[in-house]
Motif scaffolding. Structure first.
Motif, PDB file in Angstrom:
ATOM      1  N   GLU A 144       0.757  -1.198  -0.204  1.00  0.00           N
ATOM      2  CA  GLU A 144      -0.255  -0.008   0.045  1.00  0.00           C
ATOM      3  C   GLU A 144       0.781   1.259  -0.041  1.00  0.00           C
ATOM      4  N   ARG A 171      -1.421  -5.026  -2.293  1.00  0.00           N
ATOM      5  CA  ARG A 171      -2.255  -3.984  -1.948  1.00  0.00           C
ATOM      6  C   ARG A 171      -2.466  -2.939  -2.950  1.00  0.00           C
ATOM      7  N   GLU A 199      -5.053   0.067  -2.369  1.00  0.00           N
ATOM      8  CA  GLU A 199      -4.297   1.029  -1.105  1.00  0.00           C
ATOM      9  C   GLU A 199      -3.435   1.996  -1.636  1.00  0.00           C
ATOM     10  N   SER A 200      -2.426   1.595  -2.666  1.00  0.00           N
ATOM     11  CA  SER A 200      -1.620   2.269  -3.369  1.00  0.00           C
ATOM     12  C   SER A 200      -2.023   3.412  -4.039  1.00  0.00           C
ATOM     13  N   LYS A 236      -4.961   4.691  -3.617  1.00  0.00           N
ATOM     14  CA  LYS A 236      -5.607   5.803  -2.488  1.00  0.00           C
ATOM     15  C   LYS A 236      -4.446   6.692  -2.042  1.00  0.00           C
ATOM     16  N   THR A 237      -3.205   6.170  -1.872  1.00  0.00           N
ATOM     17  CA  THR A 237      -2.010   6.907  -1.186  1.00  0.00           C
ATOM     18  C   THR A 237      -1.471   7.819  -2.295  1.00  0.00           C
TER      19      THR A 237
END
Length: 177
Positions: free
Chosen positions: A58, A88, A91-92, A94-95
């Motif tokens: 992530e 993930r 999630e990455s 989103k980052t």
């Protein structure tokens, strides 16, 4: 087609291959993220900017994070992200979105290895899709974000749960292969 600059994580082989294939097209310049780790200011004049990296639990690779922190470009640029795998991936993304939105930039499109494999696309088809979207300035990410924002909490939970279940099944299947 307008010029495009792509920053890629040169520590991962999958990113290097994607960047190498994309740089074969006219008007596309690929730059290693590690070349910019010592710069405090990165000016980008191209109207199209892309980031290619592999997710690391992530998190973004340091070189990519540094480029995103230091890049200065027009707020109306077409910005896309390609995640070539890793753990993930969602999630990455989103980052990356959080990092860019803090600086006032908006993502136009996102591309994931998972989605490509789900639709049985090879690397050439993927590259043609990315370039085609860039030429048309087709921004699908804001539409998706709007759709998700319009869902009730119950509908969103159901959609996310079904999607996540499918994603786990895919990861489990590919882990055995």
């Amino acid at each position: 087609m307008e010029n495009c600059t792509i920053y890629y994580d040169d520590t991962k082989h999958s990113c290097q291959l994607m960047a190498q294939k994309m740089s074969e097209y006219d008007h596309i310049i690929c730059k290693k993220a590690s070349d910019f780790t010592r710069q405090t200011f990165i000016y980008e004049g191209s109207p199209n900017v892309g980031f290619i990296f592999e997710s690391d639990k992530e998190k973004l690779p340091y070189g990519m994070k540094h480029v995103i922190w230091r890049i200065v470009m027009d707020k109306s640029n077409y910005v896309f992200v390609v995640v070539t795998g890793g753990s993930r991936e969602f999630e990455s993304l989103k980052t990356v979105n959080d990092e860019l939105s803090q600086r006032g930039y908006r993502l136009s499109n996102i591309y994931l290895k998972y989605v490509f494999e789900k639709h049985h696309m090879d690397q050439q088809e993927v590259i043609r899709k990315i370039i085609g979207d860039m030429e048309k300035k087709e921004a699908r990410y804001p539409e998706l974000k709007e759709k998700v924002d319009g869902l009730s909490k119950t509908e969103l939970r159901k959609a996310l749960k079904a999607g996540y279940k499918e994603y786990r099944k895919y990861k489990k299947k590919n882990k055995k292969a």
